[in-house]
Enzyme design. Structure first.
Site, PDB file in Angstrom:
ATOM      1  CD  GLU A 173      -3.157  -0.804   0.066  1.00  0.00           C
ATOM      2  OE1 GLU A 173      -3.284   0.193  -0.637  1.00  0.00           O
ATOM      3  OE2 GLU A 173      -3.968  -1.689  -0.104  1.00  0.00           O
ATOM      4  CG  ASP A 178      -5.710  -7.454  -7.728  1.00  0.00           C
ATOM      5  OD1 ASP A 178      -4.556  -7.835  -6.893  1.00  0.00           O
ATOM      6  OD2 ASP A 178      -6.386  -6.516  -7.318  1.00  0.00           O
ATOM      7  CD  GLU A 209     -13.970  -5.545  -1.534  1.00  0.00           C
ATOM      8  OE1 GLU A 209     -12.967  -5.365  -1.349  1.00  0.00           O
ATOM      9  OE2 GLU A 209     -14.622  -4.686  -2.282  1.00  0.00           O
ATOM     10  CD  GLU A 224     -10.358  -2.060  -8.292  1.00  0.00           C
ATOM     11  OE1 GLU A 224      -9.198  -1.647  -7.882  1.00  0.00           O
ATOM     12  OE2 GLU A 224     -11.504  -1.525  -7.988  1.00  0.00           O
ATOM     13  CB  THR A 283      -1.977  -1.360  -9.528  1.00  0.00           C
ATOM     14  OG1 THR A 283      -2.948  -2.187  -9.219  1.00  0.00           O
ATOM     15  CG2 THR A 283      -0.899  -0.837  -8.083  1.00  0.00           C
TER      16      THR A 283
END
Length: 780
Positions: A354, A499, A603, A622, A708
């Site tokens: 993160e 992902d 989610e 996304e 990302t």
């Protein structure tokens, strides 16, 4: 009256259907008194009982008029018999209404809508205003009313009295004949709409909180009229099924500009609220208008502490969005604020992944924007700038490096304390995406500094994970022990935990041009197609279920569960980058169908149960990202409609007092008091770019890639030149690099060339397949 021949009966039934269509009846149910009156009328006309339901439905609700009956006795819901009307004697046959009257409609003034129960008149969903719809009868009480006009075909139309026999029959036939003729006239008018639309004052209602552009449709559900670009020319495709009517055709430039401004307004409202109520803390609580930082009282609250490091996260994460939106003054102000106030010398334990994608990536992106000699976004230069953001990025990366030490596999620890290093009680387990999605940011930093350390450790972690893939399927799991290399989580999928690992294999190649990155991605993509993909082979051809990527056991390829998560919605965008556009279209349509059902993406969604497994939605980007990339690849206005739906849903369900809030439950639409930083760095940015065709990202001639976390990075030749191949594992001097145009999809069943130009203004996915997907998620 007594003629009951089949021909006459069929004629009456056909006429009834015409009347039903003209009046806009949609299965309305008459009250008992009205139904009794109509049934008696049918008896007098010679209709069989089987036709009573049809006639009752037909005459239930007529726009601009209402029916009243005069039964034998008055009571609740019943009208008293009019004066002079005889009623059936007690004990006689079933009472028959004395009359059926078409009540008069008051005259309409110019510009007034036709009166109905809710004060509006609709043909389908169009507004009809008096100047646009010529009065049917001038000087009559039924002026402007279709049924009123029919009722007044005879100048002195008397009430239908059942005792008058043939005279009443002739009058009733005149009414039906008039309605039939009116129906034909309306059909002709609607057929001419494509040519006459610019001159008619017909417009759709626009539920979004700003008006539609002049002369254009303005709803998220445009229905039967879409306006083409140009000089205000004719309407788009008329006819076709509901999907074609809603989505086909060009998108009005005025509406697109308004949606672009709305996306900018969404960002500005959230950013200003953060700066006013939350800065210098990490996040904004949009319900209570206050700031949020790490949870010092509960170190185990990883949902908060993994992300918030007490370093003004939201401000840093939003830097390049300010530049992309052309706000040079605020960008310069924010950069100076970061330089002057942010320090990473904090006793904060954060997740390496993160901190890398949100903070390190944003600092590098802003630095690249500031130092770009072309300045495509306007003057984003900072007076006396001395690479401070690059130095800050370097400082942060150095503080993250201890995570790569003392691991037997080279896979990093998941968390690190920015001041003290790896915590003594740190877990030895990490997810594949967390450990394997550091190469882009670390690689950029290394190449800007000329220091191979950061790219080396990130690339070593990727290769370590790659070496642990299954010999049988070639798949990777989602959780691994960094000391033993044992797979703790054996699920292989495209969502959480996996992902961005696949995303960064491809994007690392695009940015750095290293052949091995593309080779790993191609192998991984081939294995995904072989083991995770279900459904028919082609997206837009053949029979069977639509393509869907499921979660399987990494060693056997067997299905592990029946849910997918919202993070997987990034994958269509990745398929666009590899050139597998056709397959991307199908997977995107599946996630969009889920969005249409809930106004958000849960989610986790269970595709077998057609219900959310984990129902919250934290404003994730996304689906917007994939929508944006698919539009850039196809230029199909369908994706502008999708973006408009998403924008409207966010406004309707997530807007709060001081920003936009996480949805706690996508069904109940309850909110949580949190606005994550990626809402500003990704969600708002992709929405803005979707509607801003003239943005420098699209028009400057520069080539850009998004990390990302949505941070923009120029695809620059300087990132393709490294000076340390001799020290990188497995690298040799002069290692072969692949040119960008050599990038090819390994799914040979589909590629970019399968989306022909003639489909530009057609649905990207055939309507029957769209309907199939909508049915799969419980929409229909």
């Amino acid at each position: 009256m007594g003629d009951r021949s089949p021909v006459r009966l069929r004629l009456r039934l056909v006429t009834a259907r015409v009347l039903a269509t003209v009046c806009g009846v949609r299965g309305a149910v008459l009250c008992s008194s009205r139904r009794a009156g109509l049934q008696t009328l049918l008896d007098s006309m010679g209709a069989e009982k089987s036709s009573h339901s049809l006639f009752s439905t037909t005459l239930a609700i007529a726009e601009g008029c209402h029916f009243s009956t005069s039964p034998a006795g008055a009571g609740p819901g019943r009208a008293a018999p009019p004066p002079g009307r005889a009623t059936t004697a007690p004990g006689g046959p079933v009472p028959r209404p004395a009359a059926l009257r078409l009540a008069a409609v008051p005259p309409l003034s110019d510009g007034a809508a036709l009166p109905v129960t809710d004060g509006r008149s609709r043909l389908g969903q169009w507004e009809l205003r008096a100047p646009c719809f010529p009065s049917a009868v001038k000087g009559g009480a039924a002026r402007g009313s279709a049924v009123g006009f029919a009722a007044r075909v005879g100048e002195r139309a008397a009430p239908l009295n059942y005792a008058r026999g043939a005279q009443v029959t002739m009058q009733w036939r005149s009414v039906l004949l008039g309605l039939l003729l009116l129906r034909l006239a309306l059909q002709a008018l609607l057929a001419l709409l494509p040519a006459l639309a610019p001159g008619l004052c017909l417009r759709r209602r626009f539920p979004f909180p700003f008006p539609p552009p002049p002369g254009a449709a303005g709803s998220s559900h445009w229905g039967s009229l879409l306006w083409r670009d140009g000089d205000g020319g004719g309407a788009a495709t008329a006819g076709g099924d509901e999907y074609e009517r809603r989505y086909s055709g060009a998108f009005p430039p005025q509406l697109r500009a308004r949606l672009r401004d709305a996306a900018r307004g969404m960002f500005v409202f959230s950013y200003d609220s953060y700066m006013q109520h939350a800065f210098p803390r990490d996040e904004l609580d949009p319900l209570h208008c206050r700031g949020r930082g790490p949870d010092r009282r509960d170190p185990s609250n990883l949902n908060i502490n993994d992300v918030l490091g007490n370093y003004s996260l939201t401000l840093i994460d939003a830097l390049d969005t300010l530049a992309v939106m052309g706000n040079s003054s605020e960008f310069q102000k924010a950069v100076k604020l970061v330089i002057d106030t942010v320090s990473f010398d904090k006793d904060s334990t954060v997740q390496v992944f993160e901190a890398t994608i949100r903070v390190l990536g944003s600092l590098l992106s802003a630095h690249i924007i500031i130092t770009d000699t072309k300045q495509p976004f306007g003057d984003m230069t900072i007076k006396d700038y001395d690479n401070e953001l690059l130095h800050m990025a370097h400082d942060l990366a150095v503080r993250l490096l201890p995570a790569f030490e003392n691991t037997k596999t080279g896979i990093p620890y998941p968390r690190v304390n920015l001041k003290k290093g790896v915590p003594p009680d740190s877990h030895n387990e990490t997810c594949t995406a967390g450990a394997g999605s550091l190469l882009v940011e670390f690689g950029i930093l290394s190449r800007l500094l000329g220091d191979s350390t950061f790219e080396w450790v990130a690339r070593r972690a990727v290769k370590a994970l790659w070496s642990l893939r299954s010999n049988n399927t070639g798949l990777l799991g989602n959780v691994v022990n960094i000391q033993t290399g044992h797979w703790v989580g054996k699920q292989s999928g495209l969502g959480a935990g996996s992902d961005s690992f696949y995303e960064y294999l491809l994007k690392s190649y695009i940015l750095f041009g290293e052949k091995e990155d593309l080779e790993m991605f191609n192998d991984a993509y081939r294995n995904i197609q072989n083991h995770l993909r279900r459904g028919r082979e082609a997206c837009n051809e053949g029979e069977g279920d639509p393509p869907l990527y499921v979660n399987v056991n990494m060693f056997t390829g067997q299905l592990m569960n029946t849910w997918i998560d919202s993070l997987q919605a990034f994958f269509p965008g990745l398929q666009v980058l590899i050139g597998d556009v056709e397959d991307a279209i199908c997977l995107h349509a599946f996630y969009y169908a889920i969005w249409k059902r809930y106004g958000a993406l849960p989610e986790r969604y269970n595709w077998q149960l057609q219900a959310p497994d984990v129902p919250f939605y934290p404003l994730r980007p996304e689906l917007v990202e994939s929508t944006y990339l698919l539009y850039q690849a196809t230029k199909n206005p369908f994706y502008l409609h999708v973006g408009m739906d998403i924008l409207q849903s966010l406004e309707k369900y997530t807007k709060a007092k001081c920003g936009y809030a996480t949805l706690h439950h996508v069904v109940e639409k309850t909110k949580e008091d949190r606005m994550e930083s990626f809402f500003l760095s990704e969600t708002c940015k992709y929405l803005y770019l979707l509607f801003d065709e003239e943005n420098p990202v699209h028009k400057s001639g520069n080539k850009y890639m998004f990390t990302t976390e949505g941070h923009i990075v120029s695809v620059d030749e300087r990132f393709r030149n490294s000076l340390w191949q001799d020290i990188l594992p497995g690298e040799e001097d002069g290692a072969e690099k692949i040119k960008p145009n050599e990038l090819k999809a390994v799914n040979f069943s589909s590629n970019c060339n399968r989306v022909p130009d003639e489909r530009r203004y057609l649905l990207p996915l055939k309507s029957n397949y769209m309907r199939q997907i909508d049915r799969m998620v419980g929409l229909i």
